[in-house]
Motif scaffolding. Sequence first.
Motif, PDB file in Angstrom:
ATOM      1  N   MET A   1       0.804  -1.175   0.000  1.00  0.00           N
ATOM      2  CA  MET A   1       0.000   0.000   0.000  1.00  0.00           C
ATOM      3  C   MET A   1       0.864   1.264   0.000  1.00  0.00           C
ATOM      4  N   VAL A   2       0.388   2.298  -0.625  1.00  0.00           N
ATOM      5  CA  VAL A   2       1.117   3.564  -0.702  1.00  0.00           C
ATOM      6  C   VAL A   2       0.764   4.392   0.525  1.00  0.00           C
ATOM      7  N   ASP A   3       1.832   4.868   1.170  1.00  0.00           N
ATOM      8  CA  ASP A   3       1.632   5.703   2.356  1.00  0.00           C
ATOM      9  C   ASP A   3       1.618   7.166   1.897  1.00  0.00           C
ATOM     10  N   PHE A   4       0.411   7.696   1.714  1.00  0.00           N
ATOM     11  CA  PHE A   4       0.263   9.057   1.209  1.00  0.00           C
ATOM     12  C   PHE A   4       0.833  10.112   2.153  1.00  0.00           C
ATOM     13  N   GLN A   5       0.814   9.834   3.413  1.00  0.00           N
ATOM     14  CA  GLN A   5       1.350  10.793   4.373  1.00  0.00           C
ATOM     15  C   GLN A   5       2.867  10.933   4.198  1.00  0.00           C
ATOM     16  N   SER A   6       3.572   9.814   3.997  1.00  0.00           N
ATOM     17  CA  SER A   6       5.027   9.847   3.789  1.00  0.00           C
ATOM     18  C   SER A   6       5.373  10.563   2.497  1.00  0.00           C
ATOM     19  N   ILE A   7       4.602  10.287   1.454  1.00  0.00           N
ATOM     20  CA  ILE A   7       4.829  10.947   0.174  1.00  0.00           C
ATOM     21  C   ILE A   7       4.595  12.443   0.319  1.00  0.00           C
ATOM     22  N   SER A   8       3.555  12.819   1.013  1.00  0.00           N
ATOM     23  CA  SER A   8       3.228  14.224   1.225  1.00  0.00           C
ATOM     24  C   SER A   8       4.343  14.938   1.992  1.00  0.00           C
ATOM     25  N   ILE A   9       4.852  14.302   3.019  1.00  0.00           N
ATOM     26  CA  ILE A   9       5.936  14.894   3.824  1.00  0.00           C
ATOM     27  C   ILE A   9       7.203  15.021   2.979  1.00  0.00           C
ATOM     28  N   THR A  10       7.517  14.008   2.191  1.00  0.00           N
ATOM     29  CA  THR A  10       8.708  14.029   1.331  1.00  0.00           C
ATOM     30  C   THR A  10       8.603  15.133   0.296  1.00  0.00           C
ATOM     31  N   LEU A  11       7.418  15.279  -0.341  1.00  0.00           N
ATOM     32  CA  LEU A  11       7.221  16.330  -1.330  1.00  0.00           C
ATOM     33  C   LEU A  11       7.311  17.721  -0.704  1.00  0.00           C
ATOM     34  N   ALA A  12       6.778  17.863   0.486  1.00  0.00           N
ATOM     35  CA  ALA A  12       6.851  19.150   1.178  1.00  0.00           C
ATOM     36  C   ALA A  12       8.303  19.506   1.481  1.00  0.00           C
ATOM     37  N   ALA A  13       9.065  18.528   1.952  1.00  0.00           N
ATOM     38  CA  ALA A  13      10.481  18.758   2.268  1.00  0.00           C
ATOM     39  C   ALA A  13      11.256  19.102   0.995  1.00  0.00           C
ATOM     40  N   LEU A  14      10.985  18.360  -0.078  1.00  0.00           N
ATOM     41  CA  LEU A  14      11.646  18.611  -1.340  1.00  0.00           C
ATOM     42  C   LEU A  14      11.296  20.008  -1.873  1.00  0.00           C
ATOM     43  N   SER A  15      10.051  20.406  -1.750  1.00  0.00           N
ATOM     44  CA  SER A  15       9.616  21.742  -2.161  1.00  0.00           C
ATOM     45  C   SER A  15      10.358  22.807  -1.382  1.00  0.00           C
ATOM     46  N   PHE A  16      10.517  22.577  -0.096  1.00  0.00           N
ATOM     47  CA  PHE A  16      11.222  23.530   0.755  1.00  0.00           C
ATOM     48  C   PHE A  16      12.679  23.674   0.312  1.00  0.00           C
ATOM     49  N   VAL A  17      13.341  22.563   0.023  1.00  0.00           N
ATOM     50  CA  VAL A  17      14.741  22.584  -0.411  1.00  0.00           C
ATOM     51  C   VAL A  17      14.871  23.322  -1.745  1.00  0.00           C
ATOM     52  N   VAL A  18      13.993  23.015  -2.694  1.00  0.00           N
ATOM     53  CA  VAL A  18      14.028  23.677  -3.994  1.00  0.00           C
ATOM     54  C   VAL A  18      13.793  25.180  -3.828  1.00  0.00           C
ATOM     55  N   ALA A  19      12.844  25.565  -2.994  1.00  0.00           N
ATOM     56  CA  ALA A  19      12.556  26.980  -2.759  1.00  0.00           C
ATOM     57  C   ALA A  19      13.756  27.679  -2.116  1.00  0.00           C
ATOM     58  N   ALA A  20      14.413  27.025  -1.182  1.00  0.00           N
ATOM     59  CA  ALA A  20      15.578  27.605  -0.510  1.00  0.00           C
ATOM     60  C   ALA A  20      16.725  27.808  -1.505  1.00  0.00           C
ATOM     61  N   ILE A  21      16.941  26.837  -2.371  1.00  0.00           N
ATOM     62  CA  ILE A  21      17.998  26.958  -3.383  1.00  0.00           C
ATOM     63  C   ILE A  21      17.680  28.103  -4.344  1.00  0.00           C
ATOM     64  N   TYR A  22      16.431  28.168  -4.796  1.00  0.00           N
ATOM     65  CA  TYR A  22      16.008  29.242  -5.694  1.00  0.00           C
ATOM     66  C   TYR A  22      16.183  30.599  -5.024  1.00  0.00           C
ATOM     67  N   TYR A  23      15.797  30.699  -3.766  1.00  0.00           N
ATOM     68  CA  TYR A  23      15.914  31.959  -3.031  1.00  0.00           C
ATOM     69  C   TYR A  23      17.382  32.372  -2.919  1.00  0.00           C
ATOM     70  N   ALA A  24      18.255  31.434  -2.604  1.00  0.00           N
ATOM     71  CA  ALA A  24      19.680  31.734  -2.467  1.00  0.00           C
ATOM     72  C   ALA A  24      20.273  32.196  -3.803  1.00  0.00           C
TER      73      ALA A  24
END
Length: 163
Positions: A1-24
């Motif tokens: 089964m796919v754990d949507f909560q884990s995927i959601s947390i991973t995507l949120a973290a990845l979004s944050f990293v991408v946004a931080a790199i773009y901002y820098a």
Amino acid sequence: MVDFQSISITLAALSFVVAAIYYAMNLREVSRNRRITLTTTLLQPFMTEEGNRLLIDLYGIEWSDMEDYRRKYDHRVNPESYAKRAAVWNRCNSIGGLYRQGLLDLETLYAGTGGIIEVMWRKYKPVIEMYRVTDMDRSAYEHWEYLADEMIKLRQPGIEIET
């Protein structure tokens, strides 16, 4: 089964990293553009007709030795010459101080002046050294000297600068 909560947390973290790199990256580019804008703004007086006439006048001054210089151009005998020199010397020193603080771009400074900051330093270095001993602080125009040395290094990589 796919754990949507884990995927959601991973995507949120990845979004944050991408946004931080773009901002820098964006912040670095904005800082670079500000440095170039400030640099060109400070160079504007050198790029005008009046500014070029002033530089030509100062470059055309001739003297045989320091005593001859004092007789012809010292501030006590030639206030008009002093006013011209002070306008350029103080601007060059201010620009040098801002460059030394990392606020200006050396290549833009050099390109914008055609090396005139360095050329004027070489011409007036003996005079400034004389005044450092007689009438001025020993550190007078040290930022201009530093900037001229940096421009020499830029133009002639590997050159040793005499101090």
